[in-house]
Design an enzyme around this catalytic site. Structure first.
Site, PDB file in Angstrom:
ATOM      1  N   SER A 112       0.829  -1.209   0.000  1.00 19.01           N
ATOM      2  CA  SER A 112       0.000   0.000   0.000  1.00 19.01           C
ATOM      3  C   SER A 112       0.864   1.259   0.000  1.00 19.01           C
ATOM      4  O   SER A 112       0.614   2.200  -0.752  1.00 19.01           O
ATOM      5  CB  SER A 112      -0.958   0.007   1.194  1.00 19.01           C
ATOM      6  OG  SER A 112      -0.255  -0.012   2.420  1.00 19.01           O
TER       7      SER A 112
ATOM      8  N   ASP B 265       6.867   3.271   6.372  1.00 15.53           N
ATOM      9  CA  ASP B 265       6.717   2.542   5.114  1.00 15.53           C
ATOM     10  C   ASP B 265       6.852   3.471   3.915  1.00 15.53           C
ATOM     11  O   ASP B 265       7.571   3.178   2.956  1.00 15.53           O
ATOM     12  CB  ASP B 265       5.363   1.832   5.071  1.00 15.53           C
ATOM     13  CG  ASP B 265       5.225   0.756   6.129  1.00 15.53           C
ATOM     14  OD1 ASP B 265       6.241   0.424   6.771  1.00 15.53           O
ATOM     15  OD2 ASP B 265       4.106   0.250   6.314  1.00 15.53           O
TER      16      ASP B 265
END
Length: 406
Positions: A145, A189
């Site tokens: 994602s 991330d």
């Protein structure tokens, strides 16, 4: 050897670019004016669930990730196509209808980034044709994602000439996941995907976004990801529950110590020991202990890695897994089984779960000469205990988001 790996990686990228441009032409009629982009997935070496507590993390970008072929349209329509989900066909939206919709599926991630960019004042006046292909294993916890979010931001930056830095793109990706897709993730991330550097990890202070690249000199060892093949089912509910628990933990620590700190990772191990006896012996206290001690493990890990002590680094990884298992409770039977059998296998000097947890992968430091035996031994033992066939990937550490040119 390093030169050969670079040349092989370049050939792979050239092949991928050619293949995806052909696919784009099949889907959208031609590939005239289209450009190809890539943003990597990431693996975190140490520092789990510290990012949203203002602490340190130590991730690196991988050579697997998400590709996009994109070009501007003359209207305001957004046309999305995923090679991974071809059966869905072209999914359509509009710059005037950037509203989260469950039925929009995976396109909520790029839509969310475009929504966030426009909300922060960046001008995106034209729609786009965007073809996506990802080679991050599904459910692995390698952050597909975030890769897609950073990729979308980079596409917009390049196609529309946006004056936005890679760090800002990481923050925009995080913002969109928090406020558009409803997952309270930290910054790690997206930052690793945007700022990765080949053969380096990133020591990142998540409270200030100060960082440095640290060379990964593993010598006769290599990194192996062991995928439990149990779907990485973190989900908003479990993740957000941990966020609530550490928020309560911060309130307790400040109350007991008479401080007014903004983040749990602003506290030291000594601070925790002073407060421990006054804290109720419950899950909140466990969460607090993990976060504070894990933050210190990151700093120690970088120190021993820079000094060349891989065995000490491996021991820190094992300590991190035990804390995630016993205090933060985000491992589960499959991850713990993979960890246990890896630690008992010859040639492995360190292992731990990586990512948010509840499935996904372990990261393992394995002697290069023992890789084949490690994969066979761990794979057989894991399958016999869980009934699941795992997958293994020898890690190559790559660069961050970029355009791919021939």
């Amino acid at each position: 050897m390093a030169k050969d790996k670079r040349e092989l990686q370049k050939k792979k990228e050239d092949y991928m670019k050619s293949m995806l441009l052909d696919k784009f032409a099949d889907v959208f009629g031609s590939n005239e004016g289209a450009k190809v982009y890539f943003a990597p997935g990431r693996v975190n070496l140490i520092g789990e669930h510290t990012d949203y507590n203002g602490g340190h993390v130590f991730p690196c970008a991988l050579t697997v990730g998400t590709y996009a072929v994109a070009r501007k349209r003359k209207d305001r329509e957004l046309h999305f196509y995923s090679v991974n989900f071809e059966y869905l066909g072209v999914k359509m939206s509009s710059l005037d209808k950037l509203v989260y919709a469950k039925e929009a599926g995976w396109t909520n991630y790029p839509k969310g980034v475009i929504w966030a960019l426009k909300g922060k004042g960046f001008e995106i006046e034209n729609g786009m044709d965007i073809l996506i292909y990802g080679n991050i294993p599904n459910g692995s916890g390698l952050s597909s994602s975030a890769s897609l979010e950073v990729l979308t931001g980079f596409v917009c930056k390049d196609l529309f000439g946006l004056e936005v830095s890679l760090t800002e793109l990481a923050l925009i990706g995080q913002y969109s996941e928090n406020h558009y897709n409803g997952v309270n993730c930290g910054i790690m991330d997206q930052f690793a995907s945007a700022m990765g550097k080949k053969d380096n990890a990133i020591l990142l202070d998540c409270s200030t976004l100060s960082y440095k690249h640290v060379p990964l000199n593993l010598g006769e060892y290599t990194l192996i990801l062991a995928n439990t093949c149990k779907k990485h089912a973190l989900g908003a509910s479990a993740y957000n529950k941990r966020r609530e628990e550490v928020s309560e933990g911060l309130i307790r620590m400040n109350s007991i110590l008479g401080t007014d700190k903004d983040n749990l990772c602003d506290f030291t191990e000594d601070d925790y020991l002073k407060a421990e006896a006054s804290m109720e012996a419950d899950k909140i206290r466990d969460r607090v202990k993990h976060v504070i001690y894990e933050n210190q493990r990151v700093k120690k890990a970088v120190e021993v890695l820079e000094s060349g002590d891989l065995f000490a680094f491996g021991e820190i990884l094992r300590e991190g897994h035990a804390s995630l298992r016993d205090l933060y409770e985000v491992t589960g039977f499959e991850l713990d089984t993979m960890f246990d059998v890896a630690c008992q296998t010859e040639g492995c000097i360190g292992s731990r779960m990586t990512g948010g947890g509840f499935g996904g992968c372990t990261i393992n430091i394995v002697k290069k000469s023992a890789v084949e035996n490690f994969i066979e031994t761990v794979g057989n033992a894991y399958k016999s205990k869980t009934g699941i066939t795992p997958a293994f990937y020898v890690c190559d550490i790559g660069d961050g988001a970029r355009e791919i040119k021939m």
